[in-house]
Scaffold this active site. Structure first.
Site, PDB file in Angstrom:
ATOM      1  N   SER A 155      41.949  50.984  35.433  1.00  0.00           N
ATOM      2  CA  SER A 155      41.508  50.126  34.336  1.00  0.00           C
ATOM      3  C   SER A 155      40.562  50.826  33.366  1.00  0.00           C
ATOM      4  O   SER A 155      40.258  50.278  32.308  1.00  0.00           O
ATOM      5  CB  SER A 155      40.836  48.865  34.885  1.00  0.00           C
ATOM      6  OG  SER A 155      39.670  49.190  35.608  1.00  0.00           O
ATOM      7  N   LYS A 182      34.942  40.840  34.650  1.00  0.00           N
ATOM      8  CA  LYS A 182      34.554  41.885  33.700  1.00  0.00           C
ATOM      9  C   LYS A 182      33.955  41.283  32.426  1.00  0.00           C
ATOM     10  O   LYS A 182      32.948  41.779  31.907  1.00  0.00           O
ATOM     11  CB  LYS A 182      35.772  42.747  33.361  1.00  0.00           C
ATOM     12  CG  LYS A 182      36.276  43.583  34.542  1.00  0.00           C
ATOM     13  CD  LYS A 182      37.546  44.336  34.190  1.00  0.00           C
ATOM     14  CE  LYS A 182      38.029  45.174  35.363  1.00  0.00           C
ATOM     15  NZ  LYS A 182      39.295  45.887  35.072  1.00  0.00           N
ATOM     16  N   GLY A 221      27.834  34.978  47.656  1.00  0.00           N
ATOM     17  CA  GLY A 221      26.938  34.057  46.978  1.00  0.00           C
ATOM     18  C   GLY A 221      27.578  33.134  45.967  1.00  0.00           C
ATOM     19  O   GLY A 221      26.864  32.471  45.216  1.00  0.00           O
ATOM     20  N   THR A 265      31.456  29.456  51.640  1.00  0.00           N
ATOM     21  CA  THR A 265      31.169  28.720  52.873  1.00  0.00           C
ATOM     22  C   THR A 265      30.784  27.275  52.581  1.00  0.00           C
ATOM     23  O   THR A 265      31.234  26.340  53.264  1.00  0.00           O
ATOM     24  CB  THR A 265      30.051  29.429  53.657  1.00  0.00           C
ATOM     25  OG1 THR A 265      30.427  30.784  53.905  1.00  0.00           O
ATOM     26  CG2 THR A 265      29.800  28.726  54.978  1.00  0.00           C
TER      27      THR A 265
END
Length: 772
Positions: A677, A720, A357, A361
């Site tokens: 992490s 993040k 999303g 494309t």
């Protein structure tokens, strides 16, 4: 009256004097055969009215049957095969159907074979006629072995009545009901007439079959004759110079001429065209060769579109179609600039990597529009067969060219923008590895002479602008990845989503729903509520789906109620969409001992996670739960070991660490988690648990921890930090070596956040637990 076991038959009638094999499989029937063998070997065979009935009773049987003597019984795995000889026609009177087997009282009927010497002259004449028909049928079925076929018809029997029964049992087109009628006839004249009609029917069918076979044979001879004449005609036409006047071949030849095929392929095409001209249109290979040449004629061997490489025009289109993504737009403009300065340069193979999303494309479509090229998209998701890309050889039935060549044929030019979507979802199995085929297709040094298995001619793919997309780089072969220039598309910030919704999503869905612009106006708070409380994603796909849902409901309300007025406020949004899907975690507003806020990267963008640590009874091991992987488990053990080593520096009672175990849990246990992490987050949670000091609830952190207390850089920093910003966290702790990545953050996010860069865990603890 005598009594004998009964053997019901499904599709068989046994006539007096006949010996027949009977397949017996039903339990009651097998017990009836056993009972007959134990007494006098006599058994009654009677036809069932319904062959599907598995457990027939008296009403399911005909009343006339045959009294048979059992000659032999062969045991088999599925039952038995019984060889029985019919002795006499009988009529059943009283039937006993107990649980073991069926038996019946019977009375013997007139034996027609015994009465033959006294029959009428008409019966003798009918018998003679019937034998003549049997001889004719034998001659029709097999003229060379008619006597053998005739003997099969009448058998070795001398008695005319037995011969008639034999003919009835051997005829192929006598149904069970007709066979039963023959058995029930008790008059010689009627029996002879009935069997004669059967033979007439058999002869008619045999003659029709012979006629069909003869017509088919004549048709084949006619085709062979036509083929020979056509060959002669072609030879004459070639001698006269008229062989190329065939309309179809001439039209195809003209199409091939106009296709302007390169010289290195033209020789093979001409040879195939000559081969087609010599073939008959009825030949099996004619359509194969014709389809192949039609493909060759339709391919754009030298057809190209003129590129529009004006950077101002391209930048305008990219800005018009997409908001944000500045780094990606700059990289695209750089590629166009190189092509403008050096038209012969090999275009880089771009690979857009990012969560769903974010516009991967649609970026490809914008590039094609900016350059003025044709655009074709091809999804690779779930592709397992290499031949799907490289085509099937023409030796296979139903063979066809690969998807790459088909896409270029649809475009009609050899320099389209070809997007290969979902590259990371390619499969592989025994049919080959499509990724290996892509290495040739996407390599500018090799694809200048790409050979599709079906085409088997070199085709130049070097002018194709290839773009690939993927959600993650995992699963892509390293040699293939080496041919790609990876461009990462990270998630959007909240402000970017709001702007995208206002510029693109709301106008598009307003138009799709047939509404007017005032009917889909949001207040700032209403649109922000949709973004925060009904979607949680890196891209905007679910956001557009939610706006579409609002548009549909507004369209319905505009028809059922009064005209819609007023902007969509928070209250109206909740009234249309229902309860909020994502609510603020009120339980995390104030953290407790042993809880720290961390940041994680997922394929859908970034996310906030909480690490919980709780002291347990003395235990040498660290218990960690929450569906975590091996790397995360090792990070937890390293964190506990380092906390123990610097306990004095952190003002933590070392004995408290030694005298207690620890249980670390990461919520959302159904979601797999792994990676280093979360190292500093787990160490901070442990420090809080051991010291009974609470971690600040306005801070989130990410970073890998070493056993010596160093904080190492991690990936996915932009995603993040955006996840922390979406969750309302204003302070983030990052490894110092990740400082350069802060430039990638949107200005609005960077100005709204406080970023602390650290080098050691001691720096982390001082910021996160200030009162330690």
């Amino acid at each position: 009256m005598a009594v004998a076991p009964v053997l019901p038959l499904k599709n068989l009638v046994i006539y007096p004097g006949q010996i027949a094999p009977i397949a017996v499989g039903r339990e009651k029937s097998l017990r009836a055969v056993t009972k007959a063998m134990e007494s006098n070997n006599l058994i009654l065979t009677v036809l069932q009215r319904d062959s599907e009935m598995e457990d027939p009773v008296k009403q399911d049987l005909y009343t006339i049957g045959s009294l048979c003597i059992i000659k032999r019984v062969d045991k088999r795995s599925s039952g038995a095969q019984v060889i029985a000889e019919a002795q006499q026609r009988v009529q059943l009177h009283r039937v006993y159907n107990n649980k073991e087997y069926m038996s019946a009282q019977y009375a013997e009927l007139t034996n027609l074979a015994d009465s033959f010497p006294k029959v009428s002259a008409s019966a003798l004449a009918t018998h003679a006629t019937a034998l003549e028909y049997a001889q004719k049928i034998a001659s029709v079925l097999n003229p060379d072995k008619s006597e053998q076929v005739y003997q099969q018809f009448v058998g070795q029997y001398k008695n005319p009545i037995t011969q008639m029964y034999r003919i009835a049992s051997y005829s192929k087109h006598v149904h069970e009901e007709q066979a039963q009628e023959i058995l029930e006839i008790d008059d010689v004249d009627k029996l002879m007439d009935y069997v004669l009609q059967v033979l007439k029917n058999e002869l008619s069918i045999a003659e029709i079959q012979l006629e069909i076979q003869s017509s088919a044979h004549e048709g084949m001879e006619q085709q062979q004759r036509e083929h020979l004449l056509r060959q002669q005609k072609r030879a004459i036409e070639q001698a006269l110079g008229e062989g190329e006047n065939d309309d179809e071949i001439a039209e195809l030849k003209e199409q091939l001429r106009q296709a302007n095929i390169p010289e290195n392929a033209k020789k093979e095409v001409d040879r195939e065209l000559r081969r087609l001209a010599r073939m008959s249109p009825h030949a099996s290979d004619f359509q194969v060769a014709r389809s192949y040449l039609e493909l060759v004629a339709e391919l754009p061997w030298n057809v190209v579109t003129e590129d529009n490489l004006e950077l101002g025009h391209a930048k305008e289109i990219l800005e018009e179609d997409h908001f944000g993504l500045e780094d990606v737009k700059d990289r695209i403009l750089e590629s166009l600039a190189v092509l403008k300065l050096n038209p012969e340069a090999k275009a880089s193979i771009l690979c857009f990597v990012g969560p769903p999303g974010v516009g991967k494309t649609s970026l490809g479509q914008s590039i094609a529009r900016a350059m003025g090229r044709k655009f074709e998209r091809m999804s690779l998701g779930g592709l397992h067969d290499e031949a799907e890309l490289r085509g099937h050889r023409r030796t296979y039935i139903g063979s066809m060219p690969g998807r790459i060549l088909q896409a270029i044929r649809r475009c009609g030019v050899r320099n389209p923008v070809l997007m290969l979507d979902e590259l990371d979802k390619l499969g592989r199995d025994f049919r080959g590895d499509p990724s290996a085929a892509l290495m040739e297709i996407l390599d500018p040094a090799q694809n200048i002479e790409f050979r599709d298995n079906y085409l088997n001619l070199p085709f130049d793919l070097s002018k194709v602008f290839f773009i690939t997309t993927a959600n993650t780089l995992e699963g892509i072969l390293r040699p293939l990845l080496d041919r790609l220039e990876v461009i990462e598309l990270t998630g959007y910030s909240e402000l970017e989503k709001l702007e995208i919704a206002r510029r693109f999503l709301i106008p598009r869905q307003t138009l799709n729903a047939g509404l007017q612009e005032p009917q889909m106006q949001f207040t700032d708070g209403g649109l922000k509520h949709v973004v925060r409380r009904y979607t949680r994603e890196a891209g905007v796909r679910n956001l557009e789906r939610t706006i579409e849902s609002i548009a549909r409901k507004r369209a319905k309300n505009s028809l059922l109620e009064n005209p819609i007025r007023g902007k969509l406020s928070v209250e109206k949004v909740v009234g249309l969409l229902g309860p909020e899907k994502f609510r603020e975690d009120r339980n995390r507003r104030t953290l407790t001992n042993g809880v720290a806020t961390g940041l994680a990267w997922t394929e859908a963008g970034g996310d906030v996670l909480y690490v919980e640590a709780s002291l347990t009874s003395k235990d040498d091991k660290v218990t960690i739960t929450g569906h975590v992987g091996q790397v995360m488990q090792e990070s937890a053990k390293a964190a506990r070991s380092y906390i123990w080593s610097v306990a004095d520096e952190l003002h933590i009672d070392r004995e408290a660490i030694e005298q207690s175990g620890v249980h670390i849990h990461i919520p959302a246990g159904a979601v797999p988690k792994d990676g280093p992490s979360a190292g500093i987050t787990m160490a901070t949670a442990l420090a809080s648990a051991y010291s009974s000091k609470i971690v600040r609830d306005d801070i989130a952190m990410t970073g890998e921890l070493t056993l010596s207390g160093l904080v190492l850089p991690v990936g996915g920093v932009r995603e993040k930090i955006l996840a922390a910003h979406r969750s309302g966290i204003k302070h983030v702790i990052l490894p110092k070596d990740n400082a350069s990545e802060l430039e990638k953050l949107p200005t609005s996010v960077r100005d709204d956040m406080e970023i602390s860069l650290v080098e050691t865990l001691t720096d982390v603890v001082k910021i996160a637990i200030p009162n330690l």
